[in-house]
Write a protein that holds these residues in place. Structure first.
Motif, short mmCIF file in Angstrom:
data_model
loop_
_atom_site.label_atom_id
_atom_site.label_comp_id
_atom_site.label_asym_id
_atom_site.label_seq_id
_atom_site.Cartn_x
_atom_site.Cartn_y
_atom_site.Cartn_z
N VAL A 95 0.77 -1.11 0.61
CA VAL A 95 0.28 -0.17 -0.06
C VAL A 95 0.59 1.39 0.04
CG1 VAL A 95 -1.49 0.84 1.60
CG2 VAL A 95 -2.15 -0.97 0.96
N ALA A 96 1.61 1.54 1.18
CA ALA A 96 2.69 2.32 0.23
C ALA A 96 3.53 2.79 -0.13
CB ALA A 96 3.77 2.24 1.78
N LEU A 97 4.16 1.74 -0.80
CA LEU A 97 4.44 1.93 -1.85
C LEU A 97 3.45 2.49 -3.12
CD1 LEU A 97 7.13 0.89 -5.07
CD2 LEU A 97 6.59 -1.41 -4.80
N GLU A 98 2.62 2.01 -2.95
CA GLU A 98 1.49 2.12 -4.40
C GLU A 98 1.06 3.65 -4.42
OE1 GLU A 98 -2.03 0.10 -3.61
OE2 GLU A 98 -1.42 -2.13 -5.08
N LYS A 99 0.87 4.09 -3.45
CA LYS A 99 1.00 5.70 -2.14
C LYS A 99 2.15 6.20 -3.11
CE LYS A 99 -1.39 6.33 1.55
NZ LYS A 99 -1.51 6.59 3.20
N ALA A 100 3.66 5.89 -2.89
CA ALA A 100 4.72 6.37 -3.27
C ALA A 100 3.98 6.73 -5.08
CB ALA A 100 5.91 5.37 -2.49
N THR A 101 4.31 6.02 -5.84
CA THR A 101 4.47 5.91 -6.69
C THR A 101 3.14 7.08 -7.58
OG1 THR A 101 4.67 3.28 -6.85
CG2 THR A 101 3.59 4.07 -8.29
N ALA A 102 2.16 6.76 -6.81
CA ALA A 102 0.90 7.48 -7.22
C ALA A 102 1.42 8.82 -6.73
CB ALA A 102 -0.77 7.47 -6.50
N LYS A 104 4.53 10.08 -6.38
CA LYS A 104 5.52 10.21 -7.40
C LYS A 104 5.20 10.76 -8.89
CE LYS A 104 9.29 8.25 -10.35
NZ LYS A 104 9.91 7.62 -10.35
N GLN A 105 4.33 10.25 -9.00
CA GLN A 105 3.41 10.89 -10.97
C GLN A 105 3.21 12.12 -10.60
OE1 GLN A 105 0.79 7.00 -11.53
NE2 GLN A 105 2.45 6.47 -12.17
N ASP A 106 2.27 12.19 -10.05
CA ASP A 106 1.60 14.02 -9.60
C ASP A 106 2.41 14.91 -9.32
OD1 ASP A 106 -1.20 12.20 -9.12
OD2 ASP A 106 -0.93 12.88 -7.25
N LEU A 107 3.80 14.43 -8.70
CA LEU A 107 5.22 15.51 -8.33
C LEU A 107 5.52 16.03 -10.45
CD1 LEU A 107 7.14 14.61 -5.17
CD2 LEU A 107 4.69 16.89 -5.58
N SER A 108 6.02 14.28 -10.74
CA SER A 108 6.58 14.41 -12.18
C SER A 108 4.94 15.68 -13.34
CB SER A 108 6.13 13.32 -12.44
OG SER A 108 7.23 12.93 -14.28
N ALA A 109 4.43 15.57 -13.25
CA ALA A 109 3.15 16.34 -14.03
C ALA A 109 3.58 17.17 -12.87
CB ALA A 109 1.51 15.73 -13.16
N TYR A 110 3.12 18.01 -12.04
CA TYR A 110 3.51 19.31 -11.42
C TYR A 110 4.93 19.96 -11.71
CZ TYR A 110 3.52 23.03 -7.65
OH TYR A 110 3.68 23.99 -7.24
N ASN A 111 5.78 18.56 -11.90
CA ASN A 111 6.73 19.84 -11.89
C ASN A 111 7.07 19.74 -13.74
OD1 ASN A 111 9.74 19.84 -12.55
ND2 ASN A 111 10.12 18.11 -12.11
#
Length: 172
Positions: A95-102, A104-111
């Motif tokens: 669950v923590a890995l899935e949350k971290a992956t999501a 990361k994707q959000d931060l990448s899009a924001y960047n």
């Protein structure tokens, strides 16, 4: 102090083997009258010797086998609880890995959005201040260079044709 999995498995294996051996030996002694009738008692005595087992000894062996089985069952319960804890921890980590992956994707899009915004702002500021683009700067430098060369050549010709004959007039 908690035992390691290998120690627990070893204890279970030893207990099961001990119980199985006791059961085999007890069953052979229970079958002794039948073996006597078949004439196999001599062979049995050659393997096991002359062992007379009393009822008390059999009860002790059964009690020992029961204790060994109880020990094996408690070791198996420990293994089961350890496995359940490990499974729960694995689920928490997934669950923590899935949350971290999501995240990361959000931060990448924001960047990426921030980069696009920065590029747009830089272009807007450049236009507002009337600053030339790098291509316009290069074009103006090339034009200035060739204009400078042309003006130098023209001024040299003017000097050679116009100023040199006049300079001879002023000499004495």
């Amino acid at each position: 102090m908690a035992k390691h999995t290998d120690e627990i498995l070893g204890d279970v294996f030893v207990s099961v083997l001990r119980t199985a051996a006791d059961l085999v030996i007890d069953s052979i002694f229970m079958l002794r009258p039948t073996l006597k009738k078949l004439g196999l008692e001599r062979k049995l005595n050659s393997y096991f010797g002359e062992m007379e087992v009393t009822v008390d000894q059999r009860i002790q062996k059964i009690d020992l086998a029961r204790d060994n089985l109880a020990e094996a069952l408690s070791a198996m319960d420990e293994l089961k609880s350890s496995a359940e804890e490990n499974r729960a921890e694995l689920q928490r980590l997934q669950v923590a890995l899935e949350k971290a992956t999501a995240e990361k994707q959000d931060l990448s899009a924001y960047n990426q959005d921030l980069r696009k915004l920065a590029e747009l702002e830089a272009e807007s500021v450049r236009r507002a201040l009337g600053m030339p683009t790098p291509r316009e700067v290069l074009r103006s430098k090339v034009i200035s260079f060739f204009a400078g060369v042309l003006v130098t050549i023209l001024l040299s010709l003017v000097y050679d044709f116009a100023a040199k004959p006049l300079s001879g007039c002023f000499r004495r």
